[in-house]
Design a protein around this motif. Structure first.
Motif, short mmCIF file in Angstrom:
data_model
loop_
_atom_site.label_atom_id
_atom_site.label_comp_id
_atom_site.label_asym_id
_atom_site.label_seq_id
_atom_site.Cartn_x
_atom_site.Cartn_y
_atom_site.Cartn_z
N ALA A 15 0.82 -1.21 0.00
CA ALA A 15 0.00 0.00 0.00
C ALA A 15 0.86 1.26 0.00
O ALA A 15 0.53 2.24 -0.67
CB ALA A 15 -0.94 0.00 1.21
N THR A 16 1.97 1.23 0.72
CA THR A 16 2.88 2.37 0.72
C THR A 16 3.48 2.59 -0.66
O THR A 16 3.60 3.73 -1.13
CB THR A 16 4.01 2.15 1.75
N ALA A 17 3.82 1.52 -1.35
CA ALA A 17 4.37 1.63 -2.69
C ALA A 17 3.32 2.13 -3.68
O ALA A 17 3.62 2.92 -4.57
CB ALA A 17 4.92 0.29 -3.14
N LEU A 18 2.08 1.68 -3.53
CA LEU A 18 1.02 2.10 -4.46
C LEU A 18 0.62 3.56 -4.28
O LEU A 18 0.24 4.22 -5.25
CB LEU A 18 -0.21 1.21 -4.29
N THR A 19 0.68 4.07 -3.06
CA THR A 19 0.29 5.46 -2.83
C THR A 19 1.45 6.42 -3.03
O THR A 19 1.26 7.63 -2.89
CB THR A 19 -0.27 5.64 -1.40
N ASP A 20 2.63 5.91 -3.36
CA ASP A 20 3.81 6.72 -3.68
C ASP A 20 4.15 7.70 -2.55
O ASP A 20 4.28 8.90 -2.76
CB ASP A 20 3.59 7.47 -5.00
N ARG A 21 4.29 7.16 -1.36
CA ARG A 21 4.63 7.99 -0.20
C ARG A 21 6.12 8.18 -0.12
O ARG A 21 6.89 7.27 -0.35
CB ARG A 21 4.12 7.33 1.07
N GLY A 37 -5.75 -1.48 7.76
CA GLY A 37 -6.23 -1.52 6.38
C GLY A 37 -6.93 -2.82 6.05
O GLY A 37 -7.91 -2.84 5.32
N SER A 38 -6.44 -3.92 6.58
CA SER A 38 -7.10 -5.21 6.36
C SER A 38 -8.48 -5.23 6.96
O SER A 38 -9.45 -5.69 6.34
CB SER A 38 -6.27 -6.34 6.98
N TRP A 39 -8.60 -4.72 8.16
CA TRP A 39 -9.90 -4.65 8.81
C TRP A 39 -10.86 -3.76 8.03
O TRP A 39 -12.00 -4.14 7.75
CB TRP A 39 -9.74 -4.14 10.24
N GLY A 63 -7.92 -1.30 1.49
CA GLY A 63 -8.17 -0.67 2.79
C GLY A 63 -6.93 0.02 3.34
O GLY A 63 -7.03 1.11 3.91
N ALA A 64 -5.77 -0.59 3.17
CA ALA A 64 -4.53 0.04 3.65
C ALA A 64 -4.23 1.31 2.86
O ALA A 64 -3.74 2.29 3.43
CB ALA A 64 -3.37 -0.95 3.54
N CYS A 65 -4.52 1.32 1.57
CA CYS A 65 -4.35 2.55 0.77
C CYS A 65 -5.27 3.65 1.27
O CYS A 65 -4.86 4.81 1.37
CB CYS A 65 -4.62 2.26 -0.70
N ILE A 66 -6.49 3.30 1.62
CA ILE A 66 -7.43 4.29 2.16
C ILE A 66 -6.92 4.84 3.48
O ILE A 66 -6.96 6.05 3.73
CB ILE A 66 -8.83 3.67 2.32
N VAL A 67 -6.41 3.97 4.34
CA VAL A 67 -5.88 4.42 5.63
C VAL A 67 -4.70 5.36 5.41
O VAL A 67 -4.61 6.41 6.07
CB VAL A 67 -5.46 3.20 6.49
N LEU A 68 -3.82 5.03 4.49
CA LEU A 68 -2.67 5.89 4.23
C LEU A 68 -3.09 7.26 3.69
O LEU A 68 -2.57 8.28 4.11
CB LEU A 68 -1.73 5.23 3.22
N VAL A 69 -4.02 7.27 2.78
CA VAL A 69 -4.43 8.53 2.17
C VAL A 69 -5.19 9.41 3.15
O VAL A 69 -4.98 10.62 3.22
CB VAL A 69 -5.27 8.26 0.90
N LEU A 70 -6.05 8.82 3.96
CA LEU A 70 -6.91 9.61 4.84
C LEU A 70 -6.31 9.95 6.19
O LEU A 70 -6.53 11.05 6.69
CB LEU A 70 -8.23 8.87 5.07
N PHE A 71 -5.58 9.03 6.79
CA PHE A 71 -5.25 9.20 8.20
C PHE A 71 -3.78 9.43 8.51
O PHE A 71 -3.46 9.87 9.60
CB PHE A 71 -5.73 8.00 9.00
#
Length: 78
Positions: A15-21, A37-39, A63-71
């Motif tokens: 997820a970190t790699a996909l969101t390019d952090r 993110g799994s939950w 879900g992990a991508c959403i957590v990274l982007v939002l929180f």
């Protein structure tokens, strides 16, 4: 327990790699993002797709991508 840690780490890492952090969270950060993110991914998207040790991997990554982007705080406003 070890399988859960490894799966959370892999999910958070992808997820970190996909969101390019650019900022690094470390191993514990990736594991926590993977677990939360799994939950969230299973709650929002259900249990479909390929499984890794019983975990539906695609909803977990989404879900992990959403957590990274939002929180997770981003340093874009400096």
């Amino acid at each position: 327990m070890l399988v859960s840690i490894i799966t959370g780490f892999l999910t958070g890492l992808i997820a970190t790699a996909l969101t390019d952090r650019e900022d690094r969270m470390g191993c514990m950060g990736n594991i926590l993002v993977g677990w939360v993110g799994s939950w969230l991914g299973q709650l929002l998207f259900g249990s479909w797709g390929p499984r890794l040790w019983g975990l539906p991997f695609i909803p977990a990554i989404l879900g992990a991508c959403i957590v990274l982007v939002l929180f997770v705080r981003r340093n874009d406003f400096r």
